[in-house]
Design an enzyme around this catalytic site. Structure first.
Site, mmCIF file in Angstrom:
data_model
loop_
_atom_site.group_PDB
_atom_site.id
_atom_site.type_symbol
_atom_site.label_atom_id
_atom_site.label_comp_id
_atom_site.label_asym_id
_atom_site.label_seq_id
_atom_site.Cartn_x
_atom_site.Cartn_y
_atom_site.Cartn_z
ATOM 1 N N TYR A 148 -1.423 -0.911 10.328
ATOM 2 C CA TYR A 148 -1.614 -1.191 8.903
ATOM 3 C C TYR A 148 -0.387 -0.759 8.107
ATOM 4 O O TYR A 148 0.117 -1.509 7.261
ATOM 5 C CB TYR A 148 -2.855 -0.443 8.413
ATOM 6 N N SER A 161 0.853 -1.184 0.000
ATOM 7 C CA SER A 161 0.000 0.000 0.000
ATOM 8 C C SER A 161 0.892 1.238 0.000
ATOM 9 O O SER A 161 2.046 1.184 0.460
ATOM 10 C CB SER A 161 -0.893 0.017 1.246
#
Length: 259
Positions: A163, A150
């Site tokens: 995350y 990401s």
């Protein structure tokens, strides 16, 4: 002649692809794109019912799909599922480790169990799946592994420390696999999507302040749709990307370039 070139260069006929977290959202779009390119797809998710429904939808457009429900955080379950697929005669040529979870909160408010839950899915899940498919891929001398990192692994925001850490680890794992298994004919690359409009990001979509931020921070001025991300997986799995290895491709509308 043009279609022959496209089929030889980007086609996936005769290949089988396992996509985790594929019952909906980005994972489903990836499975659909791989299927449209000619691959047989194996749809993984936690729910057997959701996997079956996704396979039925894919089958309605002529895509060969089969269901493989398991929890990517459970290494034994992953190993059993992959072994079962291989034993049934379905050699996994392409792995797309897409399953993910999220928990937005400040670090000091996050318990160790909550922190570990994200690492278990994103990092350990990628490890379990890669470890399960690599022996057969290496033996056959061919494999394509696509992991899901990401932009958060490179440029974090508040309240997503767990995350962001997990996605940074996935990028590092991508490079490690590329170096270790390239000689065996197995490539490993990762995608680093920006903000994608799925159920996963619904909370951000409903936040007017975030919408304002996104419209100015992302140079193209919009959310990504799952269909903006999925074709890159087809490319990385295709013959066209046979010399692409250890790369993390940002698909973010220019977000990182601006940051």
């Amino acid at each position: 002649m043009k279609h022959d070139y496209l089929d030889r260069t980007f086609g996936l006929a005769g290949r089988a692809a396992l996509v985790t977290g594929a019952a909906r959202g980005l994972g489903y779009a990836i499975a659909q794109a791989l299927g449209r390119a000619g691959a047989q797809v194996v749809v993984n998710d936690l729910s057997a019912e959701a996997c079956a429904a996704a396979c039925e939808r894919l089958g309605q457009e002529g895509i060969k799909a089969r269901s493989a429900p398991f929890d990517v955080a459970d290494g034994e379950a992953v190993a059993r599922a992959v072994a079962g697929l291989e034993d049934s005669g379905l050699a996994i040529d392409v792995l797309v480790s897409n399953a993910g979870n999220q928990n937005r909160k400040p670090v000091v408010e996050m318990s160790l169990a909550e922190w570990q839950a994200l690492q278990n899915v994103h990092v350990n899940g990628a490890f379990h799946c890669a470890r399960a498919v690599l022996p057969a891929m290496s033996k056959r001398g061919f494999g394509r592994i696509v992991l899901m990192s990401s932009v958060a692994g490179q440029a974090a925001m508040p309240n997503i420390a767990a995350y962001a850490t997990a996605k940074g680890a996935v990028a590092a794992f991508t490079r490690a696999l590329a170096v270790e298994y390239g000689v065996s004919g197995v490539t490993c690359n990762a995608l680093a999507p920006g903000f994608v409009r799925t159920d996963f990001t619904q909370g951000l979509q409903d936040n007017p302040q975030f919408q304002s931020f996104l419209s100015t921070a992302v140079p193209v001025g919009r959310w990504a749709e799952p269909e903006d991300i999925a074709p890159a997986v087809v490319y990385l799995a295709s013959p066209a990307a046979s010399f692409v290895n250890g790369h993390v491709l940002a698909i973010d509308g220019g977000l990182l370039a601006r940051m």
